[in-house]
Design a protein around this motif. Structure first.
Motif, short mmCIF file in Angstrom:
data_model
loop_
_atom_site.label_atom_id
_atom_site.label_comp_id
_atom_site.label_asym_id
_atom_site.label_seq_id
_atom_site.Cartn_x
_atom_site.Cartn_y
_atom_site.Cartn_z
N ARG A 191 11.55 13.25 -4.35
CA ARG A 191 10.93 12.89 -3.08
C ARG A 191 9.59 12.21 -3.30
O ARG A 191 9.27 11.21 -2.64
CB ARG A 191 10.75 14.15 -2.24
CG ARG A 191 10.12 13.89 -0.89
CD ARG A 191 10.03 15.17 -0.09
NE ARG A 191 9.40 14.92 1.19
CZ ARG A 191 9.19 15.87 2.11
NH1 ARG A 191 9.60 17.11 1.88
NH2 ARG A 191 8.61 15.57 3.26
N SER A 192 8.81 12.73 -4.24
CA SER A 192 7.52 12.11 -4.53
C SER A 192 7.69 10.69 -5.05
O SER A 192 6.97 9.76 -4.66
CB SER A 192 6.76 12.97 -5.55
OG SER A 192 5.54 12.36 -5.89
N ALA A 193 8.70 10.51 -5.90
CA ALA A 193 8.95 9.17 -6.43
C ALA A 193 9.37 8.21 -5.32
O ALA A 193 8.93 7.06 -5.26
CB ALA A 193 10.01 9.23 -7.53
N MET A 194 10.22 8.70 -4.39
CA MET A 194 10.67 7.85 -3.29
C MET A 194 9.51 7.50 -2.36
O MET A 194 9.39 6.36 -1.89
CB MET A 194 11.77 8.57 -2.50
CG MET A 194 13.07 8.73 -3.27
SD MET A 194 14.36 9.54 -2.28
CE MET A 194 14.57 8.33 -0.98
N GLU A 195 8.62 8.49 -2.10
CA GLU A 195 7.48 8.20 -1.24
C GLU A 195 6.56 7.17 -1.88
O GLU A 195 6.04 6.28 -1.19
CB GLU A 195 6.72 9.50 -0.95
CG GLU A 195 7.47 10.46 -0.05
CD GLU A 195 6.71 11.76 0.15
OE1 GLU A 195 5.69 11.96 -0.55
OE2 GLU A 195 7.12 12.58 1.02
N ASP A 196 6.35 7.28 -3.17
CA ASP A 196 5.52 6.28 -3.86
C ASP A 196 6.16 4.90 -3.77
O ASP A 196 5.47 3.89 -3.53
CB ASP A 196 5.32 6.68 -5.33
CG ASP A 196 4.47 7.94 -5.46
OD1 ASP A 196 3.76 8.28 -4.50
OD2 ASP A 196 4.53 8.58 -6.54
N MET A 197 7.47 4.85 -3.95
CA MET A 197 8.16 3.56 -3.89
C MET A 197 8.07 2.95 -2.49
O MET A 197 7.81 1.76 -2.32
CB MET A 197 9.62 3.74 -4.31
CG MET A 197 10.42 2.44 -4.34
SD MET A 197 12.12 2.71 -4.86
CE MET A 197 12.72 3.72 -3.49
N ILE A 198 8.27 3.82 -1.47
CA ILE A 198 8.20 3.33 -0.09
C ILE A 198 6.79 2.85 0.24
O ILE A 198 6.59 1.82 0.90
CB ILE A 198 8.64 4.44 0.89
CG1 ILE A 198 10.13 4.74 0.70
CG2 ILE A 198 8.37 4.04 2.32
CD1 ILE A 198 10.62 5.93 1.49
N ALA A 199 5.77 3.62 -0.23
CA ALA A 199 4.38 3.21 0.03
C ALA A 199 4.08 1.85 -0.60
O ALA A 199 3.41 1.00 0.00
CB ALA A 199 3.43 4.28 -0.50
N LYS A 200 4.59 1.63 -1.82
CA LYS A 200 4.36 0.34 -2.48
C LYS A 200 5.03 -0.79 -1.71
O LYS A 200 4.46 -1.87 -1.54
CB LYS A 200 4.87 0.40 -3.92
CG LYS A 200 4.04 1.34 -4.81
CD LYS A 200 4.62 1.38 -6.23
CE LYS A 200 3.81 2.33 -7.11
NZ LYS A 200 4.36 2.41 -8.49
N ARG A 201 6.28 -0.52 -1.25
CA ARG A 201 6.97 -1.56 -0.50
C ARG A 201 6.26 -1.88 0.81
O ARG A 201 6.15 -3.04 1.22
CB ARG A 201 8.41 -1.11 -0.22
CG ARG A 201 9.26 -1.00 -1.47
CD ARG A 201 9.51 -2.38 -2.09
NE ARG A 201 10.32 -2.29 -3.30
CZ ARG A 201 11.65 -2.31 -3.31
NH1 ARG A 201 12.31 -2.39 -2.16
NH2 ARG A 201 12.31 -2.25 -4.45
N LEU A 202 5.79 -0.81 1.50
CA LEU A 202 5.06 -1.03 2.75
C LEU A 202 3.77 -1.81 2.50
O LEU A 202 3.38 -2.66 3.31
CB LEU A 202 4.74 0.32 3.41
CG LEU A 202 5.93 1.06 4.00
CD1 LEU A 202 5.49 2.43 4.54
CD2 LEU A 202 6.59 0.26 5.13
#
Length: 275
Positions: free
Chosen positions: A72-83
Protein backbone atom coordinates in the motif's frame (compact mmCIF):
# COMPACT_ATOMS: atom_id res chain seq x y z
CA UNK A 1 -14.69 -88.88 39.81
CA UNK A 2 -11.32 -89.23 41.65
CA UNK A 3 -9.35 -88.25 38.54
CA UNK A 4 -11.54 -85.16 38.03
CA UNK A 5 -10.89 -84.07 41.56
CA UNK A 6 -7.17 -84.36 41.09
CA UNK A 7 -7.36 -82.38 37.87
CA UNK A 8 -9.07 -79.52 39.60
CA UNK A 9 -6.61 -79.60 42.45
CA UNK A 10 -3.68 -79.66 40.06
CA UNK A 11 -5.05 -76.69 38.17
CA UNK A 12 -5.43 -74.69 41.34
CA UNK A 13 -2.06 -75.71 42.70
CA UNK A 14 -0.13 -75.08 39.45
CA UNK A 15 -1.52 -71.54 38.83
CA UNK A 16 -2.99 -72.46 35.45
CA UNK A 17 -6.52 -71.78 34.25
CA UNK A 18 -8.80 -68.76 35.05
CA UNK A 19 -7.34 -66.46 37.77
CA UNK A 20 -9.42 -65.60 40.77
CA UNK A 21 -11.72 -62.55 40.52
CA UNK A 22 -9.47 -60.46 42.78
CA UNK A 23 -6.57 -60.74 40.30
CA UNK A 24 -8.92 -59.62 37.47
CA UNK A 25 -9.78 -56.36 39.31
CA UNK A 26 -6.08 -55.60 39.81
CA UNK A 27 -5.37 -56.13 36.13
CA UNK A 28 -8.33 -53.91 35.12
CA UNK A 29 -7.09 -51.13 37.41
CA UNK A 30 -3.61 -51.44 35.92
CA UNK A 31 -5.01 -51.21 32.39
CA UNK A 32 -7.09 -48.15 33.28
CA UNK A 33 -4.08 -46.38 34.75
CA UNK A 34 -1.96 -47.15 31.68
CA UNK A 35 -4.76 -45.98 29.34
CA UNK A 36 -5.21 -42.74 31.31
CA UNK A 37 -1.48 -42.01 31.06
CA UNK A 38 -1.52 -42.68 27.32
CA UNK A 39 -4.55 -40.39 26.81
CA UNK A 40 -2.99 -37.67 28.96
CA UNK A 41 0.25 -37.85 26.99
CA UNK A 42 -1.65 -37.74 23.66
CA UNK A 43 -3.76 -34.78 24.89
CA UNK A 44 -0.61 -32.81 25.78
CA UNK A 45 0.86 -33.58 22.37
CA UNK A 46 -2.31 -32.34 20.65
CA UNK A 47 -2.31 -29.13 22.72
CA UNK A 48 1.33 -28.49 21.84
CA UNK A 49 0.59 -29.05 18.17
CA UNK A 50 -2.43 -26.72 18.39
CA UNK A 51 -0.34 -23.98 20.02
CA UNK A 52 2.31 -24.42 17.36
CA UNK A 53 -0.29 -24.15 14.58
CA UNK A 54 -1.81 -21.04 16.21
CA UNK A 55 1.60 -19.40 16.56
CA UNK A 56 2.41 -20.17 12.92
CA UNK A 57 -0.98 -18.74 11.85
CA UNK A 58 -0.43 -15.51 13.79
CA UNK A 59 3.04 -15.19 12.31
CA UNK A 60 1.63 -15.74 8.81
CA UNK A 61 -1.11 -13.13 9.37
CA UNK A 62 1.43 -10.62 10.70
CA UNK A 63 3.65 -11.23 7.68
CA UNK A 64 0.69 -10.78 5.31
CA UNK A 65 -0.26 -7.52 7.03
CA UNK A 66 3.27 -6.26 6.75
CA UNK A 67 3.32 -7.17 3.04
CA UNK A 68 -0.03 -5.42 2.51
CA UNK A 69 1.18 -2.29 4.33
CA UNK A 70 4.38 -2.27 2.28
CA UNK A 71 2.46 -2.75 -0.96
CA UNK A 72 0.00 0.00 0.00
CA UNK A 73 2.82 2.40 0.83
CA UNK A 74 4.48 1.67 -2.49
CA UNK A 75 1.21 2.25 -4.36
CA UNK A 76 0.59 5.53 -2.53
CA UNK A 77 4.08 6.74 -3.41
CA UNK A 78 3.54 5.78 -7.04
CA UNK A 79 0.15 7.53 -7.16
CA UNK A 80 1.60 10.65 -5.51
CA UNK A 81 4.38 10.77 -8.11
CA UNK A 82 1.90 10.38 -10.95
CA UNK A 83 -0.34 13.11 -9.52
CA UNK A 84 2.66 15.40 -9.17
CA UNK A 85 3.45 14.82 -12.83
CA UNK A 86 -0.14 15.64 -13.77
CA UNK A 87 -0.28 18.79 -11.59
CA UNK A 88 3.12 20.04 -12.68
CA UNK A 89 3.45 19.16 -16.37
CA UNK A 90 6.49 20.14 -18.31
CA UNK A 91 6.14 23.43 -20.16
CA UNK A 92 5.36 22.94 -23.80
CA UNK A 93 3.71 24.63 -26.71
CA UNK A 94 0.04 25.52 -26.16
CA UNK A 95 -2.17 23.12 -28.06
CA UNK A 96 -5.04 24.05 -30.29
CA UNK A 97 -8.48 24.54 -28.80
CA UNK A 98 -10.37 21.26 -28.95
CA UNK A 99 -13.93 20.84 -30.21
CA UNK A 100 -16.83 21.65 -27.90
CA UNK A 101 -18.08 18.63 -26.00
CA UNK A 102 -21.62 17.37 -26.04
CA UNK A 103 -24.03 18.81 -23.45
CA UNK A 104 -23.97 16.87 -20.20
CA UNK A 105 -27.04 15.39 -18.51
CA UNK A 106 -29.31 17.80 -16.62
CA UNK A 107 -28.34 18.50 -13.02
CA UNK A 108 -30.19 16.79 -10.21
CA UNK A 109 -31.35 18.68 -7.14
CA UNK A 110 -31.27 16.97 -3.76
CA UNK A 111 -34.59 15.75 -2.38
CA UNK A 112 -36.25 18.50 -0.35
CA UNK A 113 -38.32 17.48 2.66
CA UNK A 114 -39.95 19.16 5.63
CA UNK A 115 -37.79 19.67 8.71
CA UNK A 116 -38.61 17.20 11.53
CA UNK A 117 -38.18 18.73 14.98
CA UNK A 118 -35.97 16.64 17.27
CA UNK A 119 -34.79 14.28 14.50
CA UNK A 120 -31.18 13.91 13.33
CA UNK A 121 -30.57 15.27 9.82
CA UNK A 122 -27.49 14.24 7.89
CA UNK A 123 -24.93 16.11 5.83
CA UNK A 124 -26.34 17.59 2.57
CA UNK A 125 -29.96 16.99 3.67
CA UNK A 126 -32.17 19.77 2.26
CA UNK A 127 -35.15 20.78 4.38
CA UNK A 128 -37.86 23.43 4.48
CA UNK A 129 -38.50 25.08 7.85
CA UNK A 130 -40.81 28.05 8.49
CA UNK A 131 -40.85 28.91 4.79
CA UNK A 132 -37.05 28.92 4.32
CA UNK A 133 -34.86 26.23 2.72
CA UNK A 134 -31.68 24.95 4.38
CA UNK A 135 -28.94 22.39 3.64
CA UNK A 136 -27.17 20.57 6.49
CA UNK A 137 -23.42 21.27 6.59
CA UNK A 138 -22.92 18.07 8.60
CA UNK A 139 -24.94 15.64 10.72
CA UNK A 140 -26.97 17.68 13.21
CA UNK A 141 -30.00 17.69 15.49
CA UNK A 142 -30.08 21.51 15.76
CA UNK A 143 -33.08 23.50 14.58
CA UNK A 144 -32.46 25.95 11.71
CA UNK A 145 -31.51 28.74 11.51
CA UNK A 146 -28.18 27.57 13.05
CA UNK A 147 -24.50 27.40 12.14
CA UNK A 148 -25.02 23.70 11.33
CA UNK A 149 -27.25 24.76 8.39
CA UNK A 150 -26.59 26.63 5.16
CA UNK A 151 -29.45 28.96 4.15
CA UNK A 152 -30.37 28.28 0.53
CA UNK A 153 -33.53 30.35 0.14
CA UNK A 154 -35.04 32.70 2.71
CA UNK A 155 -38.78 32.83 3.08
CA UNK A 156 -40.64 35.67 1.42
CA UNK A 157 -42.47 38.39 3.29
CA UNK A 158 -45.80 36.53 3.03
CA UNK A 159 -44.42 33.10 3.94
CA UNK A 160 -45.79 33.32 7.47
CA UNK A 161 -49.12 34.83 8.53
CA UNK A 162 -50.66 35.46 11.94
CA UNK A 163 -52.56 32.54 13.41
CA UNK A 164 -55.13 32.84 16.20
CA UNK A 165 -54.36 30.31 18.93
CA UNK A 166 -57.00 31.34 21.51
CA UNK A 167 -56.25 31.75 25.20
CA UNK A 168 -52.60 31.30 26.18
CA UNK A 169 -51.85 28.00 27.94
CA UNK A 170 -48.62 27.45 29.82
CA UNK A 171 -46.67 24.48 28.49
CA UNK A 172 -48.19 24.65 24.97
CA UNK A 173 -45.88 24.94 21.94
CA UNK A 174 -46.20 28.21 19.98
CA UNK A 175 -44.59 29.37 16.74
CA UNK A 176 -43.73 32.66 15.07
CA UNK A 177 -46.76 34.99 14.60
CA UNK A 178 -49.08 32.89 16.78
CA UNK A 179 -51.57 35.24 18.50
CA UNK A 180 -52.85 34.46 21.99
CA UNK A 181 -55.18 36.12 24.47
CA UNK A 182 -54.18 36.52 28.11
CA UNK A 183 -55.89 38.57 30.85
CA UNK A 184 -57.87 40.60 28.33
CA UNK A 185 -54.74 41.48 26.33
CA UNK A 186 -53.40 39.98 23.11
CA UNK A 187 -49.83 38.99 22.29
CA UNK A 188 -48.09 37.82 19.10
CA UNK A 189 -45.08 35.48 19.14
CA UNK A 190 -41.90 37.13 17.89
CA UNK A 191 -40.05 33.82 17.33
CA UNK A 192 -40.62 30.08 17.39
CA UNK A 193 -40.80 28.70 20.94
CA UNK A 194 -41.22 32.22 22.42
CA UNK A 195 -41.31 31.00 26.02
CA UNK A 196 -43.66 32.15 28.82
CA UNK A 197 -46.18 34.87 28.03
CA UNK A 198 -45.77 37.75 28.69
CA UNK A 199 -42.03 37.75 28.04
CA UNK A 200 -39.26 38.74 25.64
CA UNK A 201 -40.53 36.28 23.03
CA UNK A 202 -43.93 38.00 22.83
CA UNK A 203 -45.10 41.37 21.48
CA UNK A 204 -48.10 43.07 23.09
CA UNK A 205 -50.53 44.03 20.34
CA UNK A 206 -53.67 44.86 22.34
CA UNK A 207 -53.81 45.62 26.05
CA UNK A 208 -56.81 45.13 28.27
CA UNK A 209 -59.14 48.13 28.40
CA UNK A 210 -59.36 50.33 31.44
CA UNK A 211 -62.20 49.70 33.86
CA UNK A 212 -65.31 51.66 32.94
CA UNK A 213 -66.62 54.57 35.00
CA UNK A 214 -68.55 53.63 38.05
CA UNK A 215 -72.26 53.91 37.46
CA UNK A 216 -74.67 55.87 39.60
CA UNK A 217 -75.44 54.37 42.91
CA UNK A 218 -78.83 52.75 42.83
CA UNK A 219 -81.50 53.13 45.42
CA UNK A 220 -81.13 51.01 48.45
CA UNK A 221 -83.29 47.96 48.11
CA UNK A 222 -85.32 46.34 50.72
CA UNK A 223 -83.37 44.67 53.44
CA UNK A 224 -82.48 41.09 52.57
CA UNK A 225 -82.83 41.49 48.77
CA UNK A 226 -79.79 41.27 46.54
CA UNK A 227 -79.23 43.68 43.69
CA UNK A 228 -79.08 42.62 40.05
CA UNK A 229 -75.76 41.36 38.68
CA UNK A 230 -73.85 43.89 36.64
CA UNK A 231 -73.09 43.44 32.94
CA UNK A 232 -70.10 41.21 32.02
CA UNK A 233 -67.18 43.09 30.49
CA UNK A 234 -66.66 42.23 26.79
CA UNK A 235 -63.82 39.85 25.88
CA UNK A 236 -61.94 39.00 22.68
CA UNK A 237 -63.44 35.93 21.00
CA UNK A 238 -61.13 35.84 18.00
CA UNK A 239 -59.46 37.84 15.26
CA UNK A 240 -60.38 38.87 11.73
CA UNK A 241 -57.28 38.92 9.49
CA UNK A 242 -57.00 41.32 6.55
CA UNK A 243 -54.04 39.91 4.58
CA UNK A 244 -53.99 42.69 1.97
CA UNK A 245 -53.65 45.51 4.53
CA UNK A 246 -51.78 43.47 7.19
CA UNK A 247 -54.47 44.21 9.76
CA UNK A 248 -55.90 42.12 12.60
CA UNK A 249 -59.28 43.20 14.04
CA UNK A 250 -60.43 41.71 17.36
CA UNK A 251 -63.90 40.16 17.46
CA UNK A 252 -65.55 41.22 20.73
CA UNK A 253 -68.11 39.23 22.68
CA UNK A 254 -70.58 42.16 22.66
CA UNK A 255 -70.09 42.79 18.89
CA UNK A 256 -68.59 46.20 19.64
CA UNK A 257 -66.24 47.73 17.07
CA UNK A 258 -62.55 48.03 17.96
CA UNK A 259 -59.74 49.69 16.04
CA UNK A 260 -57.81 47.08 13.97
CA UNK A 261 -54.16 46.36 14.72
CA UNK A 262 -51.76 47.57 12.02
CA UNK A 263 -49.13 44.79 11.65
CA UNK A 264 -47.28 45.91 8.52
CA UNK A 265 -44.59 47.72 10.51
CA UNK A 266 -44.03 44.60 12.64
CA UNK A 267 -43.62 42.44 9.51
CA UNK A 268 -41.20 44.94 7.93
CA UNK A 269 -39.14 45.03 11.14
CA UNK A 270 -38.96 41.23 11.24
CA UNK A 271 -38.03 41.07 7.56
CA UNK A 272 -35.22 43.59 8.06
CA UNK A 273 -33.87 41.73 11.10
CA UNK A 274 -34.06 38.33 9.35
CA UNK A 275 -32.22 39.69 6.30
Amino acid sequence: MISNGKHHAGSAGGGEGIPPPKDQDLMLDAWREVLAQVLHTRDNEWKQQLRAIKAESLAAVAEMRANVAETRSAMEDMIAKRLAQIREPADGARGELGPRGEPGPPGKIETVRAYVHGAVHYERDVVVHEGSTYMAKHDTARTPPHDDWQLIAARGRDAAMPKIMGTYREGESYSFLNIVALGGSSFVARTDDPGPCPGEGWQLIASAGRPGKQGQKGERGEQGQRGERGAVAPTILGWKIDRERYCATPIMSDNSEVEPLQLRALFEQFHDEAS
